[in-house]
Write an enzyme that holds these catalytic residues in place. Structure first.
Site, PDB file in Angstrom:
ATOM      1  N   ALA A 534       0.689  -0.782   0.163  1.00 46.14           N
ATOM      2  CA  ALA A 534      -0.178   0.012   0.046  1.00 46.14           C
ATOM      3  C   ALA A 534       0.846   1.542   0.360  1.00 46.14           C
ATOM      4  O   ALA A 534       0.897   2.379   0.427  1.00 46.14           O
ATOM      5  CB  ALA A 534      -0.934   0.178   1.154  1.00 46.14           C
ATOM      6  N   SER A 697       0.349  -3.684  -6.487  1.00 43.15           N
ATOM      7  CA  SER A 697      -0.779  -4.766  -7.123  1.00 43.15           C
ATOM      8  C   SER A 697      -1.149  -5.020  -8.540  1.00 43.15           C
ATOM      9  O   SER A 697      -2.856  -5.048  -9.428  1.00 43.15           O
ATOM     10  CB  SER A 697      -2.424  -4.022  -5.896  1.00 43.15           C
ATOM     11  OG  SER A 697      -2.728  -4.709  -4.445  1.00 43.15           O
ATOM     12  N   GLY A 866      -3.547  -7.247  -2.755  1.00 44.21           N
ATOM     13  CA  GLY A 866      -2.768  -7.241  -1.340  1.00 44.21           C
ATOM     14  C   GLY A 866      -2.021  -5.440  -1.999  1.00 44.21           C
ATOM     15  O   GLY A 866      -2.761  -5.361  -0.239  1.00 44.21           O
ATOM     16  N   GLU A 867      -3.012  -4.368  -2.106  1.00 39.60           N
ATOM     17  CA  GLU A 867      -2.223  -2.974  -1.018  1.00 39.60           C
ATOM     18  C   GLU A 867      -3.884  -2.558  -0.293  1.00 39.60           C
ATOM     19  O   GLU A 867      -3.170  -2.574   0.998  1.00 39.60           O
ATOM     20  CB  GLU A 867      -1.794  -2.143  -1.881  1.00 39.60           C
ATOM     21  CG  GLU A 867      -0.956  -2.173  -3.503  1.00 39.60           C
ATOM     22  CD  GLU A 867      -0.059  -2.927  -2.917  1.00 39.60           C
ATOM     23  OE1 GLU A 867       0.998  -2.731  -2.027  1.00 39.60           O
ATOM     24  OE2 GLU A 867      -0.043  -4.077  -3.599  1.00 39.60           O
ATOM     25  N   LEU A 868      -4.877  -3.739  -1.497  1.00 38.45           N
ATOM     26  CA  LEU A 868      -6.152  -2.507  -0.639  1.00 38.45           C
ATOM     27  C   LEU A 868      -5.793  -2.548   0.988  1.00 38.45           C
ATOM     28  O   LEU A 868      -6.433  -1.550   1.522  1.00 38.45           O
ATOM     29  CB  LEU A 868      -7.207  -3.151  -0.873  1.00 38.45           C
ATOM     30  CG  LEU A 868      -8.289  -2.870  -0.639  1.00 38.45           C
ATOM     31  CD1 LEU A 868      -8.975  -1.163  -0.893  1.00 38.45           C
ATOM     32  CD2 LEU A 868     -10.190  -3.857  -1.185  1.00 38.45           C
TER      33      LEU A 868
END
Lengths: 911, 911
Positions: A534, A697, A866-868
């Site tokens: 993120a 991501s 992945g980042e969310l």
């Protein structure tokens, strides 16, 4: 030496070992039972858990002399094997409880010991057991592991069958969108997947072991490095210094923006003139054994002239601060944002204005595995470097000039990685391995111990953010002013990009018509800034999602309702002026509202003077991709038995294998292949085309699209006029190519301009977090009792992988909110000191709701994921602490003493 | 280096290895899959068999570059595991097909490959497969392995169940006399038993690897040993020479007879003044890796003055021969035999007199495993030496003074041994390991390659025997004159004892009232003489059992009937004047007679001009014990869970574990223990009392009696007045000892006197062999088509073990008769060159009939067994060749060219 007889996994073994050797080393290095993992070497993480005479034991801190003769030892290899799984292992596969897989053997063994003792545990029993026995997991947020143990216990009690847990192939043969277990899952739950340290033990006998000579100060001039005594030590083959480096001896930041005042060539491979941070490498001792290498490393004499160390951005920005990289100002990059009208006049007239200052700390990645790699010359005399790199082609370009090697003579390979979460977006030891291998012409192996890993790999860059927002009478946000400062440590790589993220994500989620602001990247002597899940958004959202709460309060609205009227709707634009590709936030808030109200009621009801409860929410958004025209390639090859996919979809542990398989299987559905007919040939620059780094991501979108494209080319080529498909033999007979390069590029995008305006990402992920916390007013300790996430990550490739990403990201967000930091080099250089969350630090209640809005530019509608989950969960927690107590934490982490200080202040001067 | 992906036993593995490395080394040394054994490194023995992409492959000669990427590799670990056996493994356990167990994984894998291809093989298919794929076994005579494969095939075809093969506990709970599988069987069939080379790979990381500098000549004065260049080589810790030896630097022969002209101190640990035989150790290089040690060993410069090498006894006895050990005559021991009257007058008057000369060759032991050991200081600072020693306390006394160490500071341990058959009755590398460990204070590991093992371990001593016998008119033997010369190589240990064996066994089996003779031990420069199964008797019987046939012919009697009237009956005495303890031979010959007649008819019927068939018989006898008052001790200890037996019953592979367990279980029957409640703590001088060496078929009698005695003491102590037994806790509560030293001594025996007269053994073993052969008259090649043995080894402890001993001994006898030799140091220094028999060289028809006459002095009536089957099977073969062709081979082995020469001579001068 001790001679002991042990029964290990049911087999009698004679063991001869140093009484002082740890059981972990004896099992791994002498008996090559590499299922047991050793990383922290400090009893912190439980990866080394084994059972000795029925007792769960941390092998990394158990000296052999303490293991009695005739002891019965059980390691993961003795619990179940591939194709003969124990119920615990089968359940862990079924629940996606092994992500990177490095901690998994320890959890399998620990769960076995628990269920041997308590066949009918509650979820809380399981969580308490893992906490008490120090089983740390950084990927899963613990929930899938607890789910697995509960199911395994039911199987062992005879209430379920293992077959009930096993994946069943759907009738339509489609695995897209299912819970198909990732291809490496079975090896992970059985401890048979070789990580770097395992491969290191299985290297050819001529392999040299490397020990680094490292700086113990943070800033200095180098006067002399004397290796003469070390060279004479037993077993030493060579001591390598900067003089042995054939190339420029610099790692280049490579993608430096044109307005960057540095040139990107600031990071030495082996320090020559200066030491820039604690841990910087000064020499590499190459010896037959690691003990010899370490002994000789202690004999290298380094003369230094110490310089003032600037351990934070303000210190490095002080007027009297010297240039850390002479010739480049410490503030080496500035990023403006200017959207809409000038904000000053708006601020002056606005009905409601708030402003505040925030600091997000130097979050450490805290992978359970430390940093490990090796290098050798391959059969084509290519320098081949294996590491945990998640950017093989990126790192190839970053290190080749420094090493002084022709690009075609450099090959990079990713080992299975025991977690990276982004730190391996930066090269760490790759160039060191390359230098040592080039200087010795021998295979070389390097493993950082956990302290080395903590101090000499990059960290999330702290940001200092001053933020001001204005709303009109209706509560509509009308303007924002931002100022952000990035402490990026001494090495510039991606520092400008990170600073740009402030422009992109401060205030994201809301239609803010007018923005002005300025960010800057500052060179310091603390740990260099590396990407972390993120990237840039936790800092941005700490400021904007905290301040939105403050503004809502000022307006007199509920934080949810205030957000509801401000979030993106058709016609809105992002801070960079881009129109969102989907509008999920309104629907999310509508779905969250009843849950939120219920949580608020519950919190109020359960609050006591000693334990105050509260609820907080936060919006989180991140792009799937690198800025602008990102893209990827992948190779799809028809074989006699199926299809092989060659790709560089590097694996942090997130499930790259499943990403590739799920996407390829879906794209190849016309051929009716079984998943097992698709072979994955991943993450070797010698065989796979450039898919770009695994970060932001981007992989599911970029490489996913490339795989889809390649598969479509193959399917088209195989299709016969009658609609049936040619076999491999028919393709060959008709001289049709069997191999296709799939390509995709986000050509609809544009980089942000000097005002921070542009359409940097084709696909975004959206989420709304709700945290429920309990704050102990006596101790200041915050416990997160529940986390809810409304998530739109597009269409879901694999449910286990996506769930796993969400749970794991949320857990890291809770750690970010409450405990994690790498500020004090002594105190924070180990897992517990740095504040890693254990099972009971993460709520068992994690409620995720998916809004699968298909993305036009995602393969089969998928975005990234992945980042969310780490965009803003921490801000939900911070907002909940405020909701519970009235204490607003602006400087993370919200450790108990800080909360207590806030509580004490409130008593003195009530809000 | 090559990076390859393999699927090994169902698990995907990345392997990085030198393309020139062998698959065997990669599997064993890099991946620690030590189930695959590597010994010959020449593709001779099949111990390294693995399956690569479905094809049976010799891993020791397969370079990694020849193993394709993505190859599917199956090793023994992938076929079945402990508690999860494959049918092949279960069947091998059931048939006792794993004795020493070193070749076993290779056979398991080979059998798997066969059955994958041919699920319904004939016995001959199995024998051909193993022969074609070079699977050599030195223990079993192949028959039990073939039995196992046939049963496994039946299981795999569904015609039998694995359970049908599994041992069933008898209702009376008694395992004595049954086919209970030996305790180590499961580990042996699964490749999980760690032999020396496996333990070596699992040693502590600081272990130094040793390489010897060895003489390449057979006799020389040492002028200088210059280690200076070697000391400087990479990784070298120290180069050890005789100067570093703290003690006398001699291994003492110890039990030298008083009339021996040597003093027993003739064998240097590290040569100082002279080289006495090829391979003698001059220096030991101690380095981090074996490659470094070998490279440095090549740099040690040795200056020698070469001396005439006496490579046989006659050469060393020549008048101009110099003394090999200056001060000691080359003929250093003489042994007379004088029984009854002077023989000269009898010979002159006797009705029938024959005389002839014989030579039995330098038979190599040809264990599949080479010689391996290691040493370290234990936690009590005892120098601890692990080796294949079958005489731990014996070797302790033989090497301690040479090393210069206090006896209590020396500890010897036997590793699981991949066969010894007696060569390890002599110390081999023990003292070298001790010297290196003392000089470096580090753990040290030494492994001989197969050539080193062949040239630098002892061999069966050749004997030259002139023999004369006389019979009266009725065919009764009335007198014998013997002269025998032992070529004992340069080292005297047990050379006098061996020479005494000529007095004891030439003519044994018959009541010969008058004997005169003289034997002598000669020092030469060929390989030193070491014990070999049936020590001294194969030489003795070659002479007397050949000459008995010649005498029978002269008398005009059938060889069986001639023996029948002469064998021991009540009133007979042995050549040493002892009355046999049982008289089995008459009954044996009665039982054999019909089989013999049938065989003769069959041979006659099947004989052709090209393939001549014949039948031969021979009597064989051996003592169970060392000469005179032999004895042993063993410790029996009651524990919470059962009983632990501490003993030094060293294991050649013969089944010491089963010997101990069977005996102890029988002796402890009053307690009603399960076999699994008896723990074996064997073969460590630090924990087990002195049981004496494992040789001369003494263990079952001597240690068996000691175990029985100790168990009886324990049972008596546990017995309560009411006849029930105290528990462990009750024993402790009543302060009764839980540990008892069992003792036994053969006090009824006496050593032979200067005339070779005495009662040296309390218990003998008796046998009559019948060989059926076919001789190809074109090639001279002899094939043994059947072997029958009438055997009296007393009461049988374990049927699998005894059968296995018999089959294996017979196979070695056939090799002795037809192919085996170690004469030419170049040609005979490997398995095939030295003539090891493969499956098709040994008949499938081996018919053994037991005559279980209980022995008064054997525990539960048992005698020994190991020596019996190699006393005279070779003479039965030689007699059968004569029967078939008229060619008498007097100089072994009867290789085809020798038989052909005989056949050619017959044509020229018909008999």
């Amino acid at each position: 030496m001790l001679k002991r007889s042990f029964n290990i996994n049911g087999v009698n073994r004679t063991v001869i070992a140093d009484p002082e050797a740890t059981l972990g080393d004896v099992l791994r290095k002498q008996l090559m039972l590499t299922g047991t993992k050793v990383s922290c070497n400090d009893g912190h993480c439980g990866a080394c858990s084994v059972i000795v005479d029925g007792k769960l034991t941390l092998a990394c801190i158990t000296k052999l002399e303490r293991v009695p003769d005739n002891a019965q030892i059980v390691t993961v290899e003795g619990i179940g094997q591939p194709h003969r799984l124990h119920a615990i292992q089968a359940a862990m596969m079924a629940h996606g409880a092994a992500q990177c897989g490095f901690c998994t053997p320890g959890f399998v063994v620990s769960a076995k010991a628990l269920l041997d003792r308590n066949p009918n545990p509650t979820r809380e029993d399981v969580r308490a057991w893992f906490t008490q026995h120090h089983n740390a997991c950084r990927c899963t947020g613990y929930k899938p592991i607890v789910d697995a143990v509960m199911d395994a216990a039911a199987v062992l009690r005879g209430e379920k069958k293992v077959e009930d847990l096993t994946f069943k192939m759907p009738a339509d043969g489609r695995i897209w969108g299912t819970k198909y277990p990732r291809p490496t899952a079975e090896q992970k739950v059985t401890g048979t997947l070789d990580f770097g340290q395992d491969l290191g033990l299985k290297m050819p006998p001529e392999t040299l072991q490397l020990a680094l000579v490292q700086a113990k100060v943070s800033h200095a001039n180098i006067l002399d490095i004397d290796t003469s005594e070390a060279e004479k030590m037993p077993g030493v083959f060579k001591v390598v210094t900067h003089k042995d480096v054939k190339g420029k001896n610099r790692i280049t930041g490579l993608i430096t923006f044109p307005t960057n005042k540095g040139d990107g060539w600031d990071r030495p491979i082996l320090c020559d003139k200066k030491v820039f941070q604690y841990g910087d490498a000064l020499a590499i001792v190459c010896a037959d054994t690691i003990e010899q290498a370490k002994a000789a490393a202690a004999k290298v004499k380094v003369k230094l002239e110490q310089l003032p160390a600037y351990m934070s951005a303000p210190a490095a920005m002080a007027p009297d601060a010297i240039e850390i990289h002479p010739g480049t100002p410490n503030v080496y990059y500035e990023q403006k944002i200017a959207k809409g009208q000038e904000t000053k006049p708006i601020m002056q007239k606005a009905a409601y204005v708030v402003e505040d200052s925030f600091y997000l700390q130097r979050q450490p990645h805290l992978t359970i595995e430390s940093d490990i790699g090796f290098a050798y010359y391959d059969e084509q005399e290519r320098l081949t470097i294996h590491s945990k790199s998640i950017g093989l082609f990126l790192h190839h370009a970053m290190i080749a000039p420094g090493l002084g090697i022709e690009p075609e003579k450099l090959r990079l390979v990713q080992n299975p990685a025991g977690g990276t979460f982004g730190y391996k977006f930066c090269p760490t030891m790759e160039a060191l391995l390359g230098v040592a291998c080039m200087a010795t012409k021998r295979p070389v192996y390097l493993e950082y111990d956990y302290q080395q890993y903590m101090t000499y790999t990059g960290k999330r860059s702290p940001m200092f953010i001053d933020l001001k927002m204005a709303a009109d009478k209706e509560g509509k946000i009308v303007a924002m002013e931002s100022d952000w400062t990035v402490d990026h440590g001494p090495y510039s790589e991606f520092g400008d990009l990170l600073t740009l993220r402030g422009a992109q994500f401060i205030g994201a989620g809301y239609n803010i018509p007018n923005i002005r602001g300025m960010g800057r990247t500052v060179c310091t002597n603390h740990a260099w800034g590396a990407p972390f899940r993120a990237y840039g958004s936790p800092q941005s959202f700490l400021a904007s999602e905290s301040l939105v709460d403050e503004l809502a309060e000022k307006v007199g609205m509920d934080p949810l309702e205030f957000r509801y009227i401000n979030v993106y709707r058709p016609g809105s634009t992002t801070p960079t002026g881009q129109a969102p590709e989907v509008y999920s936030l309104v629907e999310m808030l509508d779905t969250l509202r009843p849950l939120y109200k219920e949580a608020k009621v519950k919190a109020k009801k359960e609050s006591t003077l000693e334990n105050k409860k509260g609820v907080g929410i936060a919006v989180g958004i991140y792009g799937s991709g690198l800025d602008g025209v990102d893209g990827a390639e992948a190779k799809i090859e028809l074989t006699k038995t199926g299809v092989t996919v060659y790709a560089t979809w590097q694996d942090h542990g997130q499930g790259a294998d499943m990403g590739v398989l799920g996407t390829a299987h879906e794209a190849l559905r016309p051929l009716g292949l079984k998943p097992t007919q698709i072979t994955l040939a991943l993450n070797d620059t010698a065989t796979a085309p450039n898919g770009g780094p695994s970060g932001g991501s981007r992989s599911q979108v970029m490489i996913g699209n490339a795989i889809k494209n390649g598969c479509e080319q193959l399917v088209a080529a195989m299709r016969k006029p009658d609609g049936k498909f040619r076999t491999f033999d028919e393709m060959v007979a008709e001289k049709l190519p069997v191999s296709y390069i799939g390509k995709w590029a986000a050509s609809m995008n544009s980089n942000c301009d000097e005002n921070g305006q542009g359409n940097p990402f084709a696909v975004y992920m959206y989420g709304v977090f709700m945290a429920e916390v309990s704050v102990n007013t006596k101790t200041g300790k915050t416990t997160v009792e529940g986390m809810t996430l409304m998530a739109d990550v597009g269409k879901i490739n694999n449910k286990l992988v996506v769930d796993g990403q969400i749970y794991g990201g949320i857990a890291q967000g809770i750690g970010l909110a409450l405990s994690e930091d790498f500020e004090d080099i002594e105190k924070h250089n180990n897992m517990r000191g740095a504040g890693i969350p254990f099972a009971r630090d993460i709520p068992d209640k994690i409620d995720v709701r998916y809004f699968e809005n298909p993305r036009e530019n995602g393969p089969f509608g998928a975005a990234g994921v992945g980042e969310l989950p780490l965009t803003s969960p921490h801000v939900a927690v911070i907002n909940a602490i405020y909701n519970a107590t009235g204490v607003r934490i602006r400087h993370l982490p919200a450790r108990p003493e800080k909360v207590l200080e806030g509580l004490n202040k409130l008593e003195v001067e009530p809000a």
